[in-house]
Motif scaffolding. Structure first.
Motif, PDB file in Angstrom:
ATOM      1  N   ASP A  24       4.218  20.184   6.148  1.00  0.00           N
ATOM      2  CA  ASP A  24       5.582  20.097   5.593  1.00  0.00           C
ATOM      3  C   ASP A  24       5.974  21.221   4.810  1.00  0.00           C
ATOM      4  N   VAL A  25       4.789  21.856   4.130  1.00  0.00           N
ATOM      5  CA  VAL A  25       5.363  22.956   3.120  1.00  0.00           C
ATOM      6  C   VAL A  25       5.769  24.059   4.070  1.00  0.00           C
TER       7      VAL A  25
ATOM      8  N   GLU B 207       0.698  -1.132   0.095  1.00  0.00           N
ATOM      9  CA  GLU B 207       0.030  -0.043   0.020  1.00  0.00           C
ATOM     10  C   GLU B 207       0.873   1.227   0.098  1.00  0.00           C
ATOM     11  N   GLU B 208       0.513   2.204  -0.754  1.00  0.00           N
ATOM     12  CA  GLU B 208       1.518   3.249  -1.268  1.00  0.00           C
ATOM     13  C   GLU B 208       1.278   4.316   0.205  1.00  0.00           C
ATOM     14  N   VAL B 209       2.255   4.748   0.870  1.00  0.00           N
ATOM     15  CA  VAL B 209       2.246   5.596   1.904  1.00  0.00           C
ATOM     16  C   VAL B 209       2.022   7.244   1.249  1.00  0.00           C
ATOM     17  N   LYS B 210       0.914   7.637   1.775  1.00  0.00           N
ATOM     18  CA  LYS B 210       0.555   9.100   1.387  1.00  0.00           C
ATOM     19  C   LYS B 210       0.169   9.833   2.442  1.00  0.00           C
ATOM     20  N   LYS B 211       0.648  11.018   2.856  1.00  0.00           N
ATOM     21  CA  LYS B 211       0.157  11.941   3.768  1.00  0.00           C
ATOM     22  C   LYS B 211      -1.072  12.584   3.202  1.00  0.00           C
ATOM     23  N   SER B 212      -1.809  13.116   4.292  1.00  0.00           N
ATOM     24  CA  SER B 212      -2.968  13.964   4.122  1.00  0.00           C
ATOM     25  C   SER B 212      -2.463  15.300   3.619  1.00  0.00           C
ATOM     26  N   ILE B 213      -3.581  15.986   3.115  1.00  0.00           N
ATOM     27  CA  ILE B 213      -3.246  17.629   2.770  1.00  0.00           C
ATOM     28  C   ILE B 213      -2.988  18.301   3.764  1.00  0.00           C
TER      29      ILE B 213
ATOM     30  N   GLU C 153      -4.293  22.771  -4.455  1.00  0.00           N
ATOM     31  CA  GLU C 153      -5.149  22.481  -3.174  1.00  0.00           C
ATOM     32  C   GLU C 153      -4.289  22.453  -1.896  1.00  0.00           C
ATOM     33  N   VAL C 154      -2.882  22.021  -1.943  1.00  0.00           N
ATOM     34  CA  VAL C 154      -1.897  22.057  -0.737  1.00  0.00           C
ATOM     35  C   VAL C 154      -1.939  23.800  -0.723  1.00  0.00           C
ATOM     36  N   GLN C 155      -1.578  24.476  -1.453  1.00  0.00           N
ATOM     37  CA  GLN C 155      -1.289  26.047  -1.014  1.00  0.00           C
ATOM     38  C   GLN C 155      -2.618  26.630  -0.500  1.00  0.00           C
ATOM     39  N   ASP C 156      -3.811  26.207  -0.928  1.00  0.00           N
ATOM     40  CA  ASP C 156      -5.039  26.761   0.004  1.00  0.00           C
ATOM     41  C   ASP C 156      -5.108  26.238   1.117  1.00  0.00           C
ATOM     42  N   LYS C 157      -4.507  24.880   1.542  1.00  0.00           N
ATOM     43  CA  LYS C 157      -4.737  24.720   2.888  1.00  0.00           C
ATOM     44  C   LYS C 157      -3.634  25.257   3.724  1.00  0.00           C
ATOM     45  N   VAL C 158      -2.447  25.674   3.321  1.00  0.00           N
ATOM     46  CA  VAL C 158      -1.432  26.357   3.626  1.00  0.00           C
ATOM     47  C   VAL C 158      -1.999  27.688   4.043  1.00  0.00           C
ATOM     48  N   ASN C 159      -2.550  28.324   3.319  1.00  0.00           N
ATOM     49  CA  ASN C 159      -3.095  29.492   3.344  1.00  0.00           C
ATOM     50  C   ASN C 159      -4.322  29.564   4.565  1.00  0.00           C
TER      51      ASN C 159
ATOM     52  N   LYS D 209       6.981  24.122   7.183  1.00  0.00           N
ATOM     53  CA  LYS D 209       8.268  23.764   7.641  1.00  0.00           C
ATOM     54  C   LYS D 209       9.432  24.244   6.507  1.00  0.00           C
ATOM     55  N   GLY D 210       8.992  24.252   5.481  1.00  0.00           N
ATOM     56  CA  GLY D 210      10.112  24.485   4.191  1.00  0.00           C
ATOM     57  C   GLY D 210      10.422  23.297   3.579  1.00  0.00           C
ATOM     58  N   TYR D 211       9.751  22.213   3.851  1.00  0.00           N
ATOM     59  CA  TYR D 211      10.586  21.099   3.289  1.00  0.00           C
ATOM     60  C   TYR D 211       9.954  20.947   1.557  1.00  0.00           C
ATOM     61  N   TYR D 212       9.391  21.799   1.128  1.00  0.00           N
ATOM     62  CA  TYR D 212       9.133  21.703  -0.314  1.00  0.00           C
ATOM     63  C   TYR D 212       9.644  22.964  -0.881  1.00  0.00           C
ATOM     64  N   GLY D 213      10.617  23.785  -0.271  1.00  0.00           N
ATOM     65  CA  GLY D 213      11.011  25.041  -0.990  1.00  0.00           C
ATOM     66  C   GLY D 213       9.860  26.189  -1.286  1.00  0.00           C
ATOM     67  N   ASN D 214      10.159  26.833  -2.433  1.00  0.00           N
ATOM     68  CA  ASN D 214       9.232  27.876  -2.710  1.00  0.00           C
ATOM     69  C   ASN D 214       8.927  27.901  -4.307  1.00  0.00           C
ATOM     70  N   GLY D 215       7.788  28.465  -4.776  1.00  0.00           N
ATOM     71  CA  GLY D 215       7.755  28.842  -6.141  1.00  0.00           C
ATOM     72  C   GLY D 215       7.753  27.630  -6.947  1.00  0.00           C
ATOM     73  N   GLU D 216       8.214  27.505  -8.092  1.00  0.00           N
ATOM     74  CA  GLU D 216       8.167  26.420  -8.966  1.00  0.00           C
ATOM     75  C   GLU D 216       8.752  25.065  -8.312  1.00  0.00           C
ATOM     76  N   GLU D 217       9.972  25.226  -7.610  1.00  0.00           N
ATOM     77  CA  GLU D 217      10.361  24.290  -6.785  1.00  0.00           C
ATOM     78  C   GLU D 217       9.386  23.397  -5.999  1.00  0.00           C
ATOM     79  N   ARG D 218       8.577  24.099  -5.412  1.00  0.00           N
ATOM     80  CA  ARG D 218       7.344  23.656  -4.417  1.00  0.00           C
ATOM     81  C   ARG D 218       6.403  23.076  -5.290  1.00  0.00           C
ATOM     82  N   LYS D 219       6.260  23.671  -6.397  1.00  0.00           N
ATOM     83  CA  LYS D 219       4.850  23.025  -7.252  1.00  0.00           C
ATOM     84  C   LYS D 219       5.568  21.798  -7.682  1.00  0.00           C
ATOM     85  N   ASN D 220       6.618  21.619  -8.234  1.00  0.00           N
ATOM     86  CA  ASN D 220       7.400  20.436  -8.877  1.00  0.00           C
ATOM     87  C   ASN D 220       7.420  19.225  -7.958  1.00  0.00           C
TER      88      ASN D 220
END
Length: 306
Positions: free
Chosen positions: A222-223, A210-216, A247-253, A225-236
């Motif tokens: 994690d975003v 079973e694939e391990v996947k976190k909730s939104i 969807e993730v950015q909306d949850k961050v906001n 906390k900076g684990y995903y960087g910013n801008g295009e790096e984060r999106k990628n």
């Protein structure tokens, strides 16, 4: 408690393991593209002699490899050892503060194998950087601390975050029967049954994983906390992990309160033009947003939307 060794091509001369150790951990891979050519022969000798087994990957984030690529390289080369060997990430090269990289490697190995790897690092690294997310994901620890490094176990490590560690590498100057050179020595804080649980030995390697996947919500944290960087790096990175960046950015906001509508409580002496100037909007914007009929008729205590 069990005693054992960890080895690599430097110990290729060990012909048998009929000695006073309970387990043998072999270096399998490094980075992307390197396989320790002595891994399998050493592994099979240890298996033949009835030892508990483990294999590790030496991470090389300093070479520009992604954690996913390194994890896949490791798994592709240790498939024959699954469910009998514990799996380990050796974290001692490159930017060791990049714990996102280490966790992504561990997560990827787990999703590909169904076996939770352990993290190997020195006690100084463990106590210097933030490994909270790795701990919270229930990855075990193999910690290295030698003290005076005289071949004996000296002062036990004290580590933060983890309540306990599974293994302690206590010297690089140990000796075993039948081998006349220094060797890394370790203690495992458990018995054979505990070791095999770390190896997930009761699971068939043919079972679907079973694939391990976190909730939104978890990914949004994690975003933040900076684990995903910013801008295009984060999106990628989010897209590569199978998440919708919007969807993730909306949850961050939402978590940060950035989507909440700003309001202002009017004070004595305020004017609509002064409030508009303060917030960088126009009087007409405030008038229309708040259905104000007369821009010169506002009162103290009135709450308006910005």
């Amino acid at each position: 408690m069990l005693k054992g060794i960890d080895i690599s091509s430097y110990q290729a001369g060990i012909e048998n393991f009929k000695n006073d150790v309970d387990f043998v951990i072999c270096k399998a891979t490094e980075g992307v593209g390197y396989v320790d050519k002595y891994c399998d022969s050493l592994y099979q000798r240890a298996k033949r002699d009835g030892k508990l087994l483990g294999v590790y990957h030496f991470a090389r984030p300093d070479l520009g490899n992604t954690p996913e690529a390194e994890a896949k390289w490791f798994v592709d080369n240790i498939k024959g050892y699954l469910n009998e060997a514990i799996l380990i990430l050796d974290w001692e090269s490159g930017d060791l503060s990049n714990t996102y990289y280490a966790k992504k490697f561990l997560d990827t190995v787990y999703s590909l194998t169904g076996v939770k790897p352990l993290l190997y690092a020195s006690s100084s690294v463990i106590n210097r950087y933030n490994f909270t997310d790795i701990v919270n994901s229930n990855y075990g620890l193999w910690v290295a601390q030698y003290g005076i490094n005289n071949g004996n176990a000296n002062e036990k490590p004290v580590v933060k975050n983890w309540n306990f560690y599974a293994l302690w590498q206590y010297t690089s100057r140990g000796r075993i029967q039948g081998y006349e050179q220094d060797i890394d020595m370790n203690y495992f804080y458990g018995d054979k049954e505990a070791w095999l649980k770390y190896a997930n030995a009761d699971r068939s390697s043919n079972e679907p994983i079973e694939e391990v996947k976190k909730s939104i919500n978890e990914i949004a944290q994690d975003v933040i906390k900076g684990y995903y960087g910013n801008g295009e790096e984060r999106k990628n990175k989010l897209s590569n992990d199978g998440y919708n960046p919007k969807e993730v950015q909306d949850k961050v906001n939402e978590i940060l309160g950035l989507n909440k509508e700003k309001v202002y409580t009017i004070k004595t002496g305020d004017t609509l033009s002064g409030i508009a100037n303060k917030y960088g909007v126009t009087v007409d914007y405030l008038k229309n947003k708040n259905n104000i009929q007369n821009v010169n008729l506002i009162y103290a205590g009135q709450v308006i939307k910005i």
